[in-house]
Motif scaffolding. Structure first.
Motif, PDB file in Angstrom:
ATOM      1  N   GLY A   1       4.407   4.178  -7.383  1.00 17.43           N
ATOM      2  CA  GLY A   1       5.403   3.111  -7.239  1.00 17.43           C
ATOM      3  C   GLY A   1       5.216   2.182  -6.056  1.00 17.43           C
ATOM      4  N   TYR A   2       4.018   2.202  -5.465  1.00 14.42           N
ATOM      5  CA  TYR A   2       3.760   1.289  -4.338  1.00 14.42           C
ATOM      6  C   TYR A   2       2.961   0.076  -4.824  1.00 14.42           C
ATOM      7  N   ASP A   3       3.286  -1.077  -4.299  1.00 14.79           N
ATOM      8  CA  ASP A   3       2.425  -2.251  -4.470  1.00 14.79           C
ATOM      9  C   ASP A   3       1.335  -2.121  -3.415  1.00 14.79           C
ATOM     10  N   VAL A   4       0.069  -2.293  -3.821  1.00 12.89           N
ATOM     11  CA  VAL A   4      -1.023  -2.077  -2.868  1.00 12.89           C
ATOM     12  C   VAL A   4      -1.887  -3.334  -2.730  1.00 12.89           C
ATOM     13  N   TYR A   5      -2.163  -3.699  -1.507  1.00 18.96           N
ATOM     14  CA  TYR A   5      -3.110  -4.779  -1.210  1.00 18.96           C
ATOM     15  C   TYR A   5      -4.345  -4.145  -0.592  1.00 18.96           C
ATOM     16  N   LEU A   6      -5.501  -4.667  -0.942  1.00 20.72           N
ATOM     17  CA  LEU A   6      -6.743  -4.141  -0.382  1.00 20.72           C
ATOM     18  C   LEU A   6      -7.597  -5.306   0.103  1.00 20.72           C
ATOM     19  N   LEU A   7      -8.000  -5.218   1.354  1.00 19.80           N
ATOM     20  CA  LEU A   7      -8.903  -6.245   1.874  1.00 19.80           C
ATOM     21  C   LEU A   7     -10.329  -5.730   1.738  1.00 19.80           C
TER      22      LEU A   7
ATOM     23  N   LEU B   1      -1.542   5.668  -5.734  1.00 14.26           N
ATOM     24  CA  LEU B   1      -0.384   5.076  -5.041  1.00 14.26           C
ATOM     25  C   LEU B   1       0.370   4.080  -5.933  1.00 14.26           C
ATOM     26  N   THR B   2      -0.372   3.346  -6.772  1.00 10.28           N
ATOM     27  CA  THR B   2       0.324   2.427  -7.694  1.00 10.28           C
ATOM     28  C   THR B   2       1.120   3.231  -8.738  1.00 10.28           C
ATOM     29  N   GLU B   3       0.562   4.387  -9.112  1.00  3.32           N
ATOM     30  CA  GLU B   3       1.292   5.278 -10.039  1.00  3.32           C
ATOM     31  C   GLU B   3       2.581   5.771  -9.398  1.00  3.32           C
TER      32      GLU B   3
END
Lengths: 359, 236
Positions: free
Chosen positions: A96-102, A92-94
């Protein structure tokens, strides 16, 4: 010469090089420690107790709305970022999304009183709030996987946080059915099988017991080892297998109070489906969810059955809702990174694409 | 390739093991799916829980005798730091709120200051314009004052001119009378009188040229001068 020829005829395709490599790899796996999981580039945004909020920046940001991943409380969240090439978060980062993970972390003995209310309000809600502030945007997409999806749906139903989209993968909503034998489920529902005393005695259910509970669902579990031996000559497969093997055996401990709540409110009374679940003094009414919703089920799921996920489609009041069944297993959906491709197809049109500025 | 597939023993082993695994698990699943097993599991769980409770209790008791901390004591201490962490989080969120409100206040103040600066600049421009207009007015006032003085002069000239005209009228009457008078003395007197009139006519011509000059200045200096000129002309 004639003797050698007859042996070749008997075992004509025995490739000694391949066999040597196969058994060397098997031996190596038995001898060597578990592999290190190298995560996608990330930074810590916030920490609370054992939980950590990670931020994985997009390689080249293409979408304005970031994604917030919530994984199950029962397992470790690094299955979503298991290694380059098969990482959901990396994929997903590839894209183009910024990703947050808890990452919930594993509760210790001091966390025996943490309830689902605490997890949802003090940890998840606070983390989403912090992710929104960190990203500097007004809205966020929440992506819940397995029990993390159930928790995300509960939060979406009771919060006023700006959740733009809700993506739920392999989520149990209807707990009246399951993969356990029907008599066990009945015993749990009529109180014959009570886990209260067990949870109180332990305080926090240890990792080993959690692992044993999962193993108890399919006690004979030799297929991974057989798969390894069958393809041990393939180095790439062996590396993936080692990471998967590490994750499978790396269960998380579980807070006793949350364990009791999970069994009593959800498995025993099925309160979420009935709309009777109360979290933080608020009744969880799934019809309060009106943001765009995407639900993914897997056809070969042996942990969460498809009919357990389906009822959410009728319970929410979202106008934009999509349901998709994917040809995969409960774990393989995340393990192979397939989920990132499926999620992107739905999310790309709903994540506010950043238009490139041509000078 | 066909041969290779046929002779791979691992694939066959894999298929057989998968089949066996599925079947044995199915068998165990069915064997466990009965009330007796549930009762057995329940009592097993109860016994195990009782044993664990007893163990924990004895552990606490022994540790108490020996005056050494147990996991429970460590957990209590850990809880204090978790509580402190929670309080820091609350404080941090309150600081955020303060930051946000100060930020919005600053923004409002900035907008106010920008508006004030804009207004001051506008006022400054207006003031400059007023100064310029006042200077213009002062100049016009001076001009008018001068015009007024000139008008007084013109009035005097007009009076003088009227006198001259009267005198000319008298001279004309005298000329008529002179036609009948032949004496030399009288002629000499008349000649002297004519010289005087000639002199006064020269003066009149000079005054006329001065008036023309004055009119030219008035036309040049202000549009109002034209009005004044008209006035002058009408006065004449």
């Amino acid at each position: 010469m004639s003797m050698q020829g007859s042996i070749k005829d008997f075992i004509p395709l025995l490739d000694l090089g391949k066999e040597t490599k196969r058994w060397e790899q098997v031996l190596r796996i038995l001898k060597e420690p578990k592999p290190d999981i190298i995560p996608t580039q990330r930074e810590v945004v916030w920490k609370k107790n054992k939980s950590t909020l990670w931020f994985h920046p997009a390689k080249e940001k293409k979408y304005k709305v970031p994604l917030f991943f919530v994984y199950s409380l029962l397992n470790k969240s690094y299955i979503l970022d298991i290694g380059e090439g098969s990482s959901v978060i990396g994929g997903l980062t590839e894209m183009g999304y910024d990703v947050y993970l808890l990452d919930w972390g594993s509760p210790g003995y001091e966390d025996s009183n943490i309830t689902l209310d605490n997890y949802i309000l003090d940890y998840l809600k606070a983390a989403v709030k912090r992710a929104i502030r960190h990203s500097g945007v007004n809205e966020i997409t929440v992506v819940g996987y397995c029990l993390g999806g159930t928790i995300s749906a509960i939060l979406a139903a009771i919060t006023d946080l700006p959740i733009k989209n809700l993506v739920l993968a392999t989520i149990p909503i209807d707990f009246s059915m399951g993969i356990v034998p029907s008599k066990w489920l009945e015993g749990l529902q009529n109180g014959q099988l009570n886990i209260e005393r067990f949870a109180d005695a332990y305080g926090v259910i240890p990792e080993d017991i959690m692992y044993a509970m999962f193993r108890g669902l399919s006690p004979i579990y030799i297929s991974p080892m057989v798969n390894l031996i069958t393809r041990a000559y393939d180095t790439d497969y062996v590396e993936k297998w080692r990471r998967m093997d590490k994750w499978t055996k790396d269960s998380a401990s579980f807070s006793g109070a949350a364990f009791k709540q999970l069994f009593n409110d959800l498995y025993k009374d099925n309160k979420l489906l009935k709309g009777e679940l109360v979290i933080g003094g608020k009744r969880v009414d799934l019809s309060n969810i009106n943001c765009p919703l995407f639900v993914v089920s897997t056809s070969r799921d042996t942990l969460v059955l498809e009919p357990q996920s389906l009822p959410i489609m009728d319970l929410v009041s979202s106008m934009d809702k999509t349901y998709q069944v994917v040809e995969a297993g409960h774990v393989s959906l995340a393990l192979t990174g397939t989920f990132s491709i499926i999620a992107d197809k739905w999310l790309s049109a709903r994540s506010e694409e950043i238009q490139p500025i041509f000078s | 390739m066909e041969k290779e597939k046929m002779y791979d023993p691992y694939e066959g082993f894999k298929q057989i093991s998968e089949m066996w695994e599925r079947q044995i698990n199915g068998l165990l699943f069915m064997a466990a799916d009965n009330n007796e097993f549930v009762r057995l599991a329940s009592s097993g769980l109860g016994i195990h829980s009782r044993y664990m409770e007893l163990l924990r209790k004895n552990q606490e008791l022994m540790a108490g005798f020996m005056n050494i901390p147990t996991k429970k004591d460590v957990a209590n201490v850990a809880n204090l730091s978790i509580q402190a962490e929670g309080k820091i989080d609350i404080l941090e969120e309150q600081i955020w709120n303060l930051q946000d409100s100060i930020g919005s206040l600053n923004k409002e103040n900035l907008e106010l200051f920008q508006e004030m600066v804009r207004m001051i600049k506008q006022m400054q421009a207006e003031f400059q314009k007023n100064i310029h207009e006042a200077a213009e007015l002062k100049r016009m006032y001076n001009d008018l004052h001068e015009i007024r003085k000139d008008l007084v002069d013109i009035k005097i000239i007009q009076v003088n001119l009227r006198d001259v005209r009267e005198e000319i009228e008298e001279i004309k009457d005298l000329q008529k009378k002179l036609v009948g008078v032949n004496s030399l003395n009288e002629q000499a007197n008349i000649h002297g009188g004519l010289q005087e009139v000639k002199h006064e006519l020269d003066q009149l011509a000079e005054i006329k040229s001065e008036l023309a000059l004055l009119r030219g200045i008035l036309v040049k200096e202000s549009p109002k001068g034209k009005v004044k000129e008209k006035e002058l002309v009408t006065t004449k």
